[in-house]
Design an enzyme around this catalytic site. Structure first.
Site, PDB file in Angstrom:
ATOM      1  N   GLU A 188       0.860  -1.330  -0.080  1.00  0.00           N
ATOM      2  CA  GLU A 188       0.061  -0.091  -0.032  1.00  0.00           C
ATOM      3  C   GLU A 188       0.970   1.245   0.033  1.00  0.00           C
ATOM      4  OE1 GLU A 188      -2.620   0.574   3.433  1.00  0.00           O
ATOM      5  OE2 GLU A 188      -3.778   2.192   2.328  1.00  0.00           O
ATOM      6  N   ALA A 233       1.573  -0.276  10.704  1.00  0.00           N
ATOM      7  CA  ALA A 233       1.306  -1.683  10.537  1.00  0.00           C
ATOM      8  C   ALA A 233       0.535  -1.639   9.033  1.00  0.00           C
ATOM      9  CB  ALA A 233       0.408  -2.345  11.585  1.00  0.00           C
ATOM     10  N   MET A 234       0.172  -2.821   8.601  1.00  0.00           N
ATOM     11  CA  MET A 234      -0.368  -3.121   7.427  1.00  0.00           C
ATOM     12  C   MET A 234      -1.441  -4.282   7.092  1.00  0.00           C
ATOM     13  SD  MET A 234      -0.980  -1.656   4.314  1.00  0.00           S
ATOM     14  CE  MET A 234      -2.219  -2.616   3.195  1.00  0.00           C
ATOM     15  N   GLU A 235      -2.407  -3.917   6.641  1.00  0.00           N
ATOM     16  CA  GLU A 235      -3.693  -5.021   6.889  1.00  0.00           C
ATOM     17  C   GLU A 235      -3.656  -6.066   5.752  1.00  0.00           C
ATOM     18  OE1 GLU A 235      -3.860  -1.495   6.202  1.00  0.00           O
ATOM     19  OE2 GLU A 235      -5.498  -1.253   4.646  1.00  0.00           O
ATOM     20  N   ASN A 236      -2.451  -6.382   5.025  1.00  0.00           N
ATOM     21  CA  ASN A 236      -2.829  -7.318   4.072  1.00  0.00           C
ATOM     22  C   ASN A 236      -3.569  -8.452   4.362  1.00  0.00           C
ATOM     23  OD1 ASN A 236      -0.298  -5.765   3.081  1.00  0.00           O
ATOM     24  ND2 ASN A 236       0.421  -6.801   4.915  1.00  0.00           N
ATOM     25  N   HIS A 265      -6.752  -2.401  15.090  1.00  0.00           N
ATOM     26  CA  HIS A 265      -7.161  -1.597  13.764  1.00  0.00           C
ATOM     27  C   HIS A 265      -6.899  -2.486  12.517  1.00  0.00           C
ATOM     28  CE1 HIS A 265      -6.986   2.215  11.419  1.00  0.00           C
ATOM     29  NE2 HIS A 265      -6.040   1.400  10.577  1.00  0.00           N
ATOM     30  N   GLU A 266      -5.890  -3.070  12.443  1.00  0.00           N
ATOM     31  CA  GLU A 266      -5.412  -3.797  11.308  1.00  0.00           C
ATOM     32  C   GLU A 266      -6.211  -5.171  11.286  1.00  0.00           C
ATOM     33  OE1 GLU A 266      -3.624  -2.280   9.512  1.00  0.00           O
ATOM     34  OE2 GLU A 266      -2.687  -1.080  11.101  1.00  0.00           O
ATOM     35  N   HIS A 305      -9.635  -4.005   9.607  1.00  0.00           N
ATOM     36  CA  HIS A 305      -9.529  -3.840   8.280  1.00  0.00           C
ATOM     37  C   HIS A 305     -10.004  -4.911   7.560  1.00  0.00           C
ATOM     38  CE1 HIS A 305      -8.115   0.312   7.484  1.00  0.00           C
ATOM     39  NE2 HIS A 305      -6.954   0.057   7.995  1.00  0.00           N
ATOM     40  N   GLU A 345      -9.730   4.086   6.218  1.00  0.00           N
ATOM     41  CA  GLU A 345      -9.150   4.487   7.392  1.00  0.00           C
ATOM     42  C   GLU A 345     -10.007   5.068   8.446  1.00  0.00           C
ATOM     43  OE1 GLU A 345      -6.751   3.102   8.085  1.00  0.00           O
ATOM     44  OE2 GLU A 345      -5.796   2.443   5.972  1.00  0.00           O
TER      45      GLU A 345
HETATM   46  N1  PHE Z   1      -3.104   0.950   5.904  1.00  0.00           N
HETATM   47  C1  PHE Z   1      -2.166   0.919   6.939  1.00  0.00           C
HETATM   48  C2  PHE Z   1      -3.092   1.240   8.169  1.00  0.00           C
HETATM   49  O1  PHE Z   1      -3.714   2.144   8.396  1.00  0.00           O
HETATM   50  C3  PHE Z   1      -1.245   1.938   7.027  1.00  0.00           C
HETATM   51  C4  PHE Z   1      -0.017   1.995   5.910  1.00  0.00           C
HETATM   52  C5  PHE Z   1      -0.279   2.874   4.957  1.00  0.00           C
HETATM   53  C6  PHE Z   1       0.807   1.202   6.009  1.00  0.00           C
HETATM   54  C7  PHE Z   1       0.685   2.722   3.827  1.00  0.00           C
HETATM   55  C8  PHE Z   1       1.747   1.113   5.206  1.00  0.00           C
HETATM   56  C9  PHE Z   1       1.762   1.907   4.014  1.00  0.00           C
HETATM   57  O2  PHE Z   1      -3.300   0.457   9.031  1.00  0.00           O
HETATM   58 ZN    ZN Z   2      -5.729   1.610   8.769  1.00  0.00          ZN
END
Ligand code: PHE
Ligand code: ZN
Length: 878
Positions: free
Chosen positions: A127, A268-271, A303-304, A307, A326
């Site tokens: 992302e 962090a990232m919600e993959n 939060h993640e 998502h 978000e």
């Molecule tokens: N989407 C992530 C979040 O809000 C934030 C994020 C954005 C992480 C871009 C990495 C790069 O949980």
């Molecule tokens: Zn987020």
């Protein structure tokens, strides 16, 4: 370098792509130095695509090895490949498979976007536009595809191979190598793709969903840190349960994995099914993490996870819609924390963050609507406006519709848009359809930037028993938006009678009043309450029901009355803040406080912290007086941070002079021998006790000694760090020795090293910049790690106003030079640090001139990344 103008992307230009990638198979051959990515893309033309329409795929820093269409290699004249894009001139107008092979260099990837290597582990961040750094693709969130990925790597270097979805195959690949194949059945945009290869430890648990699905949970981390992942796992299970109960949302795959990495640009990232985390938001143990760290872990893990529904199952059509996922997900994580901990305390903390971070953004050159309509660099829009103001907008919808109405609308949102990439308009439409309420005007919250100012004036006429309340709203111009329309403001309110009980009225006219809520949707209203027996004191925007700046003509007596009698805990807290703020801003403007005014404030604070009926975490917030940044923002112009610092320090000494006994008693009373637990009750006790200590260090002769003792005897990091911080910031005798002790004892742990770095950057005294320079110049300083850079220089620029905004300009120049240097390796980190200049026009003339000069010389240095050039350009222009 392309010019700026070429790069502006407008919402109005949105168009679906002529082709769609429906399925992806990847084979990633992971080899140190150069990895190879083979991709088989299942592509269809969209209906209506004209013959001869080229297929244009995104790329970044890619090297094409081979290309074939339906198995046949393409001739050179049939395509064009550059590192930044791949064009197939005349693809067939039917379903076909495009096969490409590219090479990439993850070890050289210091931008930390795409596939990169962090402490030996290969990991991804896609992302918003990182997937194009892995393979040529339609790297846009409205292209939903199912993914299958086979990873092949050395067994010793990378025994662990993870990707989205479920593991469907694994085995030996010869030559000491092995492979694993993962498949994700849920169609998703490329930004949710993830894979990880490394030598990692892990902890495992499981969760049974409401409908009986067994989910295997895993957290992966550097070996030896497994015992620090327990709180993250516990938070995850609580989040999963909460989303079922509160929103009816179950998890949908058999596996949910989290990986902690040490180099990460964000939190962090919600993959899908494979969240990747900055390790500071996973690791915690009492000796090294504070209560605040535990709280952040709980919040971000939740939060993640949330998502998965608001982001993954329902995603964004384009990046302009970022706050669709978000803002909504922040709202959900706020509610989670409120339900798990204390609702009013969480609200106070969130509002403090909003005012400290979002209000300055909204009032300065970087202001933008929660749903922007153009951008040059999307990475610069992961802002507090999109996140925190986005959450406030959702909260206002919940306030306007009520709890049941809100839940009904959310149910409809999930039902109607599951599996789609959608928009803010569609989100609003769901709320309209579920409630029957017209929200077209409300939608302005997504379109207009700027924080509304609300002015309230009231008048009571004892002869007619009539109470008049006049409310006016106004929004200042923001970049690109010279004129504004009024917003829809839900004003939760109460009128309080002289005995502290709610005042009654027999009739109200002049505006839209629904029980305890006024809906203000015009420039001004005058409400007339009839049959009001005595002059009431108004309590407006209870629970901070709309993100506005309120200006109300209450006397100090009225404010202290609210502090004692308001049934709304938020406004009780707010009232004490308001009293302090009035005294502080008057003093900064040269009108020193009168002693009796401080006396009554001190009495009210003392009374509040002595009340049995209030919880400790609430009282802890009462002891947090308006910050220097709060004062600067309230004053708004001709800001001199040094003067503000001095006025605030004197104010604290004056208050503590009167409260010393109460603070000391609170401190002593709250000592405890209990074993550490991060729970709300204990954390609240510690925060009240430690905030009392902080005030004593700042305002009494016994403070330094108390803090030194607490530092030495503390059984956990919360208490130790809370003793160390004010000692170092105040520069009390012995502070340097404590700081050095801290370095020797703790900084082998990188996350505690960050705390030490932050403390070095915090003192408002003249040696601070030199100290930072010395640390940066040490060859062993990890100069590519975002956490280290942010802890040292990011915290300095954003948090040490006295030294950053020195009148001689050295602070500005130091940060600008740092930005220019880091920008060469990691533009996102550089651009983020640069945002500290966003309030530069508010300084007094000398500082303003120095800031402008530093910004201009950064601009003239040339060769800046698009990220940094964009922030810089807007900061100077706006
Ligand atoms: N989407 C992530 C979040 O809000 C934030 C994020 C954005 C992480 C871009 C990495 C790069 O949980
Ligand atoms: Zn987020």
């Amino acid at each position: 370098m392309p010019t700026d103008a070429e790069h502006t992307i407008f919402l109005k230009d949105y168009a679906p792509s002529p082709y769609v990638i429906e399925g992806v198979e990847l084979e990633v051959d992971i080899v140190p130095e150069t990895s190879t990515v083979r991709a088989w893309l299942n592509i269809s033309p969209r209906e209506g695509t004209a013959p001869g329409t080229p297929l244009v795929l995104n790329g970044e820093e890619l090297k094409l090895g081979s290309i074939a269409l339906d198995g046949a290699p393409l001739v050179l004249s049939a395509y064009e490949a550059t590192p930044g894009s791949l064009t197939v001139f005349e693809p067939p107008l039917k379903r076909f498979v495009l096969e490409t092979s590219v090479t990439i260099e993850p070890e050289k990837n210091t931008r930390l976007m795409g596939l990169y290597r962090s402490s030996g582990t290969w990991c991804t961040q896609c992302e918003p536009e990182g997937f194009r750094r892995i393979t040529y693709f339609l790297d846009r969130p409205d292209n939903l595809a199912v993914y299958k990925v086979k990873m092949i790597a050395d067994r010793a270097l990378a025994p662990v191979l993870l990707a989205n979805g479920n593991l469907i195959d694994s085995g030996d690949a010869g030559n000491g190598r092995h492979f694993a194949t993962w498949e994700d059945p849920f169609p998703k945009p490329s930004y949710l793709f993830a894979m990880v290869a490394g030598d990692l430890g892990s902890i495992h648990d499981n969760f049974t969903t409401a409908s009986g699905r067994q989910v295997a949970l895993g957290i992966y981390c550097e070996h030896g840190k497994e015992d620090q992942c327990a709180y993250a796992m516990d938070s995850l299970k609580r989040a999963m349960l909460w989303d079922e109960r509160r929103f009816g949302r179950e998890y949908d795959l058999d596996v949910f994995n989290i990986v902690a990495v040490s180099d990460f640009n964000f939190g962090a990232m919600e993959n899908k099914g494979l969240n990747i985390f900055n390790d500071k938001l996973v690791f915690a143990r009492p000796e090294t993490a504070t209560d605040a760290d535990f709280g952040s872990i709980e919040r971000v893990i939740a939060h993640e996870y949330f998502h998965n529904w608001t982001g993954d199952r329902i995603t964004c059509r384009d990046w302009f819609q970022l706050c669709l996922k978000e803002g909504l997900t922040v709202y959900r994580d706020q509610e989670f924390t409120m339900d798990e901990r204390s609702r009013p305390v969480k609200r106070i903390e969130d509002v403090r963050l909003l005012r400290a971070a979002q209000f300055p953004e909204d009032g300065g050159p970087l202001a933008h609507p929660a749903r922007p309509d153009h951008y040059k660099e999307i990475n610069n829009f992961y802002t507090t406006t999109v996140y925190e103001k986005g959450a406030e907008i959702v909260r206002m919808l919940a306030t306007l519709l009520g709890e049941a109405g809100f839940r009904k609308a959310m149910d409809l949102y999930f039902e109607r848009h599951d599996g789609q990439a959608t928009t803010i308009e569609a989100f609003i439409k769901v709320f309209e359809d579920a409630s029957g309420v017209d929200l077209q005007h409300f939608q302005q919250w997504y379109l207009q930037a700027g924080t509304p100012k609300v002015k309230a004036e009231d008048q009571y006429d004892p002869a007619t028993k009539t109470y008049r309340l006049k409310l006016r709203q106004k929004i200042d111009p923001t970049p690109g938006q010279p004129t504004k329309q009024p917003m829809v403001l839900p004003v939760k309110f109460g009128l309080i009678g002289p005995n502290g009980a709610p005042a009654e009225w027999s009739n109200v006219s002049g505006g839209d009043v629904r029980d305890d809520m006024i809906v203000l949707d015009k420039d001004a209203v005058e409400l007339v309450f009839e049959g009001v027996a005595n002059r009431p004191v108004p309590s407006l925007f209870r629970g901070f029901s709309a993100p506005v700046n309120l200006d109300i003509n209450l006397t100090q007596d009225d404010q202290l009355f609210l502090a004692r009698h308001d049934s709304d805990p938020f406004n009780r807290w707010q009232a004490l803040q308001d009293v302090s703020m009035t005294l502080l801003t008057n003093a900064v403007r040269g009108r020193m406080w009168a002693e009796p005014a401080i006396d009554s404030l001190a009495t009210a604070i003392g009374e509040t912290i002595g009340l049995e009926s209030l919880d400790n975490a609430f009282k802890a917030n009462v002891l947090l007086l308006p910050s220097e940044a709060d004062i600067a923002r309230t004053i708004g112009e001709n800001v001199d941070p040094t003067q503000i610092h001095e006025v605030r320090a004197a104010f604290i000494r004056a208050l503590v002079g009167r409260l010393e006994g109460a603070l000391r008693a609170t401190y002593d009373r709250l000592a405890s021998e209990d074993a550490y637990s991060p729970d709300q009750r204990q954390a609240g006790r510690r925060s009240l006790r430690n905030n009392a200590l902080g005030l004593l260090v700042r305002g009494s002769s016994v403070g330094a000694e108390l803090a030194a003792r607490q530092y030495q005897s503390a059984g956990n990091m919360t208490d130790r760090f809370a003793a160390l911080t004010p000692s170092v910031v105040m520069g009390v005798p012995g502070a340097d020795a404590l700081l050095e002790d801290f370095r020797v004892r703790f900084t082998a742990d990188p996350l505690v090293y960050d705390k030490w770095l932050g403390l070095n950057a915090a003192p408002p005294e003249d040696g601070t910049i030199e100290r930072i320079r010395t640390i940066l110049a040490d060859p062993s300083f990890p100069k590519n790690n975002p956490n280290r850079l942010r802890a040292l220089v990011g915290s300095f620029a954003a948090g040490n106003a006295v030294q950053f905004a020195r009148q001689d300009g050295t602070g500005f120049r130091f940060v600008a030079e740092f930005v220019a240097d880091v920008d060469k390796r990691n533009p996102q980190v550089a651009a983020r640090v640069l945002t500290a200049f966003r309030t530069w026009r508010n300084y007094e003339p000398k500082r303003r001139a120095e800031a402008e000069a530093a910004l201009k010389s950064l601009r003239d240095s040339g060769g800046l990344s698009r990220n940094t050039a964009d922030i810089l350009g807007r900061t100077l222009d706006g």
